[in-house]
Design a protein around this motif. Structure first.
Motif, PDB file in Angstrom:
ATOM      1  N   TYR A   1     -11.478  34.278  60.472  1.00 56.49           N
ATOM      2  CA  TYR A   1     -12.417  35.023  61.320  1.00 56.49           C
ATOM      3  C   TYR A   1     -13.821  34.495  61.075  1.00 56.49           C
ATOM      4  O   TYR A   1     -14.176  34.118  59.967  1.00 56.49           O
TER       5      TYR A   1
ATOM      6  N   ARG B   1     -12.465  42.029  56.183  1.00 57.79           N
ATOM      7  CA  ARG B   1     -12.631  41.593  57.572  1.00 57.79           C
ATOM      8  C   ARG B   1     -13.583  42.501  58.338  1.00 57.79           C
ATOM      9  O   ARG B   1     -14.361  42.054  59.173  1.00 57.79           O
ATOM     10  N   ASP B   2     -13.537  43.798  58.060  1.00 58.72           N
ATOM     11  CA  ASP B   2     -14.423  44.753  58.730  1.00 58.72           C
ATOM     12  C   ASP B   2     -15.845  44.743  58.171  1.00 58.72           C
ATOM     13  O   ASP B   2     -16.725  45.377  58.728  1.00 58.72           O
TER      14      ASP B   2
ATOM     15  N   GLY C   1     -12.720  44.090  63.917  1.00 56.21           N
ATOM     16  CA  GLY C   1     -11.339  44.531  63.841  1.00 56.21           C
ATOM     17  C   GLY C   1     -10.376  43.371  63.981  1.00 56.21           C
ATOM     18  O   GLY C   1     -10.766  42.202  63.925  1.00 56.21           O
ATOM     19  N   PRO C   2      -9.096  43.683  64.193  1.00 61.12           N
ATOM     20  CA  PRO C   2      -8.081  42.631  64.301  1.00 61.12           C
ATOM     21  C   PRO C   2      -8.374  41.607  65.396  1.00 61.12           C
ATOM     22  O   PRO C   2      -7.909  40.476  65.329  1.00 61.12           O
TER      23      PRO C   2
ATOM     24  N   TYR D   1     -17.474  39.577  61.306  1.00 60.05           N
ATOM     25  CA  TYR D   1     -16.821  40.840  60.957  1.00 60.05           C
ATOM     26  C   TYR D   1     -16.324  41.549  62.211  1.00 60.05           C
ATOM     27  O   TYR D   1     -16.884  41.389  63.294  1.00 60.05           O
TER      28      TYR D   1
ATOM     29  N   ASP E   1      -7.778  43.292  52.509  1.00 63.13           N
ATOM     30  CA  ASP E   1      -7.968  42.250  53.518  1.00 63.13           C
ATOM     31  C   ASP E   1      -8.661  42.789  54.767  1.00 63.13           C
ATOM     32  O   ASP E   1      -9.578  42.169  55.291  1.00 63.13           O
ATOM     33  N   TRP E   2      -8.239  43.954  55.257  1.00 57.72           N
ATOM     34  CA  TRP E   2      -8.917  44.498  56.446  1.00 57.72           C
ATOM     35  C   TRP E   2     -10.292  45.048  56.081  1.00 57.72           C
ATOM     36  O   TRP E   2     -11.208  45.006  56.895  1.00 57.72           O
ATOM     37  N   LYS E   3     -10.449  45.530  54.848  1.00 58.37           N
ATOM     38  CA  LYS E   3     -11.768  46.012  54.440  1.00 58.37           C
ATOM     39  C   LYS E   3     -12.773  44.861  54.396  1.00 58.37           C
ATOM     40  O   LYS E   3     -13.927  45.023  54.815  1.00 58.37           O
TER      41      LYS E   3
END
Length: 131
Positions: A6, A47-48, A11-12, A9, A43-45
């Motif tokens: 990505y 990425r966000d 969401g998916p 920053y 991982d999502w934290k």
């Protein structure tokens, strides 16, 4: 090499699959061909952008810290692993950039251990952070 990454920053929807530069193998690292990588809540934290205050991103970021795979090239100073060794690792750095959701990862030897023989690569990839 192919990887999930990505460039900002979000969401998916910010995740992309495509070409990224090959990792460079330092003297105390090994190049690992990734067979499996675990997905963790961090991982999502990341990425966000929730961990921006403590983990500086170097975009594009390849997410992932847990890996299992096979050593394809040891660094010049590496004596612990040889080509063909099956390994697992928690390959986290102090910044976000070169993760394990890729075909290859350059992993410092201090982050690796031999993969338990009785586990599949998928099972072994789930051990490092949560195990």
């Amino acid at each position: 090499m192919k990887a999930i990454s990505y460039a900002r920053y979000g969401g998916p929807e910010v995740l992309e699959y495509g070409e990224v530069p090959d990792p460079r193998v330092g003297p105390d690292s090994v190049l690992v061909r990734v067979r499996a990588a675990a997905v963790n809540p961090v991982d999502w934290k990341c990425r966000d952008g929730h961990l921006d205050a403590i983990l500086q991103p170097v975009f594009p970021v390849v997410p992932g810290w847990d890996v299992s795979g096979v050593v394809v090239r040891p660094g010049a100073s590496v004596t612990e692993f040889t080509v063909g060794d099956e390994v697992i690792g928690y390959v986290r750095e102090d910044f976000l950039s070169r993760g394990t959701f890729a075909e290859y990862v350059a992993a410092p030897v201090r982050t690796l251990a031999r993969k338990p023989r009785n586990l599949s690569f998928e099972e072994a990839a789930g051990l490092p952070l949560t195990g």
